[in-house]
Scaffold this motif. Structure first.
Motif, short mmCIF file in Angstrom:
data_model
loop_
_atom_site.label_atom_id
_atom_site.label_comp_id
_atom_site.label_asym_id
_atom_site.label_seq_id
_atom_site.Cartn_x
_atom_site.Cartn_y
_atom_site.Cartn_z
N ILE A 18 0.85 -1.17 0.00
CA ILE A 18 0.00 0.00 0.00
C ILE A 18 0.90 1.23 0.00
CG2 ILE A 18 -0.17 0.10 2.52
CD1 ILE A 18 -3.12 0.96 2.08
N ARG A 19 0.47 2.26 -0.69
CA ARG A 19 1.25 3.50 -0.69
C ARG A 19 0.80 4.34 0.50
NH1 ARG A 19 3.24 7.24 -5.61
NH2 ARG A 19 4.94 8.17 -4.42
N ILE A 24 -4.24 8.87 4.26
CA ILE A 24 -4.58 7.48 4.59
C ILE A 24 -5.18 7.40 6.00
CG2 ILE A 24 -2.38 6.81 5.64
CD1 ILE A 24 -2.54 4.27 3.83
N ASP A 25 -6.02 6.42 6.22
CA ASP A 25 -6.57 6.14 7.56
C ASP A 25 -5.46 5.48 8.37
OD1 ASP A 25 -7.74 4.92 9.80
OD2 ASP A 25 -9.65 4.62 8.76
N LYS A 26 -4.87 6.24 9.27
CA LYS A 26 -3.70 5.76 10.01
C LYS A 26 -4.03 4.57 10.91
CE LYS A 26 -1.12 10.02 9.72
NZ LYS A 26 -0.44 11.09 10.42
N ASN A 27 -5.21 4.58 11.52
CA ASN A 27 -5.59 3.44 12.37
C ASN A 27 -5.74 2.18 11.54
OD1 ASN A 27 -5.60 4.82 14.85
ND2 ASN A 27 -7.65 5.61 14.45
N ALA A 28 -6.35 2.30 10.37
CA ALA A 28 -6.51 1.14 9.48
C ALA A 28 -5.15 0.64 9.02
CB ALA A 28 -7.40 1.49 8.29
N LEU A 29 -4.22 1.55 8.75
CA LEU A 29 -2.87 1.15 8.32
C LEU A 29 -2.16 0.37 9.43
CD1 LEU A 29 -0.53 1.15 6.33
CD2 LEU A 29 0.06 3.44 7.14
N LEU A 30 -2.24 0.85 10.66
CA LEU A 30 -1.61 0.12 11.76
C LEU A 30 -2.25 -1.25 11.95
CD1 LEU A 30 -1.04 2.93 14.42
CD2 LEU A 30 0.67 1.83 12.95
N LYS A 31 -3.56 -1.32 11.79
CA LYS A 31 -4.25 -2.62 11.91
C LYS A 31 -3.78 -3.56 10.79
CE LYS A 31 -8.79 -4.69 12.32
NZ LYS A 31 -10.23 -4.47 12.36
#
Length: 89
Positions: A18-19, A24-31
């Motif tokens: 993912i770029r 970007i949704d930071k919480n979704a990225l960490l998940k």
């Protein structure tokens, strides 16, 4: 004694990536990472790995390897190394 080198080709494998953009949704990225990570004040993502912390500035790609490990890749290297594959229909 002399040095004998050989040529090798990287095996073709499919990875998720993912770029990392500033919207970007930071919480979704960490998940999605599924591991320890945090964001610095400058917006960069820091990924904690077995090799230490790796920094992904905004604009870099985050790649999940074949063992689920995550690492950042600079955009120019990512675009020369990876190509998008279509999902099976």
């Amino acid at each position: 004694m002399y040095l004998r080198t050989k040529k090798y080709r990287k095996r073709p494998i499919v990875v998720e990536a993912i770029r990392y953009t500033d919207d970007i949704d930071k919480n979704a990225l960490l998940k999605w990472l599924g591991r320890d990570g945090y964001f610095r004040e400058d917006g960069a993502l820091v990924i904690r790995t077995l090799e230490g912390e790796m920094v992904a500035p905004i604009g870099h790609y985050i790649v999940k390897g074949i063992k689920g490990e995550a690492y950042p890749v600079a955009p120019d290297i990512f675009e020369r190394t990876y190509e998008e594959v279509s999902a099976p229909s």
